[in-house]
Design a protein around this motif. Structure first.
Motif, short mmCIF file in Angstrom:
data_model
loop_
_atom_site.label_atom_id
_atom_site.label_comp_id
_atom_site.label_asym_id
_atom_site.label_seq_id
_atom_site.Cartn_x
_atom_site.Cartn_y
_atom_site.Cartn_z
N LEU A 170 0.82 -1.21 0.00
CA LEU A 170 0.00 0.00 0.00
C LEU A 170 0.86 1.26 0.00
N THR A 171 0.25 2.35 -0.45
CA THR A 171 0.85 3.67 -0.34
C THR A 171 -0.13 4.59 0.36
N SER A 172 0.32 5.76 0.77
CA SER A 172 -0.56 6.76 1.37
C SER A 172 -1.51 7.29 0.30
N ALA A 173 -2.51 8.08 0.74
CA ALA A 173 -3.52 8.58 -0.19
C ALA A 173 -2.90 9.38 -1.32
N SER A 174 -1.83 10.12 -1.03
CA SER A 174 -1.17 10.93 -2.05
C SER A 174 -0.26 10.11 -2.97
N GLY A 175 0.05 8.89 -2.53
CA GLY A 175 0.99 8.07 -3.29
C GLY A 175 2.44 8.42 -3.04
N GLN A 176 2.69 9.40 -2.17
CA GLN A 176 4.05 9.87 -1.93
C GLN A 176 4.80 9.05 -0.88
N ASN A 177 4.06 8.24 -0.12
CA ASN A 177 4.69 7.44 0.93
C ASN A 177 4.34 5.97 0.78
N LEU A 178 5.33 5.12 1.00
CA LEU A 178 5.11 3.67 1.05
C LEU A 178 4.67 3.31 2.46
N VAL A 179 3.63 2.47 2.58
CA VAL A 179 3.14 2.05 3.89
C VAL A 179 3.80 0.73 4.28
N PHE A 180 4.60 0.77 5.33
CA PHE A 180 5.19 -0.44 5.93
C PHE A 180 4.19 -0.89 6.99
#
Length: 429
Positions: free
Chosen positions: A368-378
């Protein structure tokens, strides 16, 4: 002397300690809000400047700051500004839907909702309002927070309550799951379609509706390889066996009635739309729990799905065996970057919940990524606890299934409203 001793005892009781903690939390939150929004005369003058427009409804900087402060009381995780703006946007759409449906909560209904909310803190409404007032939070902020939810539930009931049918066979099947020794596990395949923009969401909803008509395993596998953006596309969408109780209740309610080969209705997830195909279902000797609570950790890594971010995630994964190990590996992470929560599975965001359902304790997902797509979700599953069921009636089961389906319909309807809305964000200007 006696009077002083009595006062001292009164000021150290459980209720006083709770009030003190709330005040401390609110004051800390207001300082955080001031830091995020900026302080000084210029900010005060622009307090009622628009930050976002949703159709004809304008969200002001004042409303945003009030909601951020209120979310601090609730100890909401993540970026408070983003969460507050997202909630206010959703509520603007929900209120417009309520106006169109002529749904108007009464003063008595709103007061009852406020009393139910403050009762969670063992406080009455008047005391709660006094506490938040010390931090400059208007009572209208609390009232609007509650009344918006009541109005939306009214819309959902008016729109679908008479159309949510639960058959006797479905009740029998769910009732069987509440008895010890009759748990269920499912073998599913998934297709996740992208929904990063309103146009993409509209297109994905249309495609997901077409995919829901599939009735064969090969056809779904081919569609997964062609359309899915999930890592499972390389396996034709196939997932491993999982306990049905690992899934969010609203999703499990759609999965349970499926015959092998059949596909669920579209299910909204963060930045996407999901459909699931039932490949197999079987009973297990493990009792079906009444409630499942997951303890999980999320760490946002800058870069989205870049090689750098994925490499950092792999490096962290190699250093940890449990969630507790994360504290030593990322000691400087801010609360906005690192969160650990323990929630009933039904309260976990759907995207997270679906990933957690695939994990065992100590395992990690980076899908997954954050809503903005700027962060990878670990995303790491710390633990999963199960409460065994008590005896329930057929009416209880029927009501539970109806509520789960209403929740699923409500989420899909809100996504439709958002996709069709005119939304302009002024905050970046």
């Amino acid at each position: 002397m006696v009077k002083r001793m009595i006062n001292r005892r009164a000021r150290t009781g459980p209720k006083f300690r709770l009030v003190k903690r709330l005040v401390t939390t609110v004051m800390a939150g207001m300082m955080l809000v001031a830091a995020l929004l900026g302080a000084g005369p210029a900010t005060a003058q622009d307090l009622f400047a628009p930050v976002k427009k949703v159709n004809d409804r304008v969200i002001t900087a004042y409303e945003l700051s009030q909601r951020m402060a209120f979310l601090t009381i609730l100890k909401a995780p993540g970026n408070l500004r983003e969460l507050a703006l997202e909630q206010l946007t959703d509520e603007a759409l929900q209120r417009q839907a309520a106006e169109e449906a002529d749904v108007n909560p009464t003063a008595e209904e709103i007061l009852a909702g406020m009393e139910e909310f403050t009762g969670r803190f063992n406080l009455d409404v008047e005391t709660f309002n006094k506490i938040i007032a010390q931090a400059g939070i208007a009572p209208e902020t609390f009232r609007d927070f509650v009344s918006g939810g009541i109005a939306w539930r009214g819309v959902v009931r008016a729109r679908w309550a008479g159309r949510v049918e639960v058959t006797d066979d479905e009740v029998d099947r769910q009732l069987a799951l509440t008895r010890p020794g009759q748990g269920v596990r499912v073998l599913l395949s998934e297709i996740i379609l992208p929904a990063q923009t309103p146009a993409q969401m509209q297109a994905s909803n249309a495609r997901a509706s077409e995919l829901s008509e599939i009735t064969t395993l090969p056809a779904f596998a081919a569609a997964a390889r062609q359309y899915s953006v999930a890592p499972s596309r390389g396996r034709s969408g196939r997932l491993q066996w999982m306990d049905l109780s690992n899934l969010p209740p609203a999703v499990a309610a759609q999965i349970l009635p499926l015959a092998p080969g059949h596909v669920s209705d579209p299910i909204p997830v963060k930045n996407g739309v999901a459909v699931f195909q039932m490949r197999a279902i079987e009973e297990t000797d493990t009792p079906q729990p009444k409630d499942v609570t997951v303890d999980y950790a999320t760490l946002l890594l800058p870069g989205g799905r870049t090689e750098t971010a994925l490499g950092e995630a792999a490096s962290i994964r190699a250093k940890v065996d449990t969630c507790d190990d994360l504290y030593g590996v990322i000691p400087d992470a801010t609360p906005a970057q690192f969160q650990r929560e323990s929630l009933p599975i039904g309260q976990v965001p759907t995207g997270y919940a679906l990933e957690l359902a695939k994990l065992d304790e100590g395992e990690v997902s980076t899908n997954l990524t954050s809503a903005s797509g700027q962060n990878l979700v670990f995303l790491m599953l710390c633990s999963r606890t199960r409460d065994l069921p008590e005896e329930v009636s057929r009416e209880d089961i029927k009501r539970q299934l109806q509520n789960q389906r209403l929740q699923s319909f409500a989420s899909a309807y809100l996504d439709e409203l958002k996709a069709a809305a005119y939304i302009e964000d002024y905050s970046g200007q």
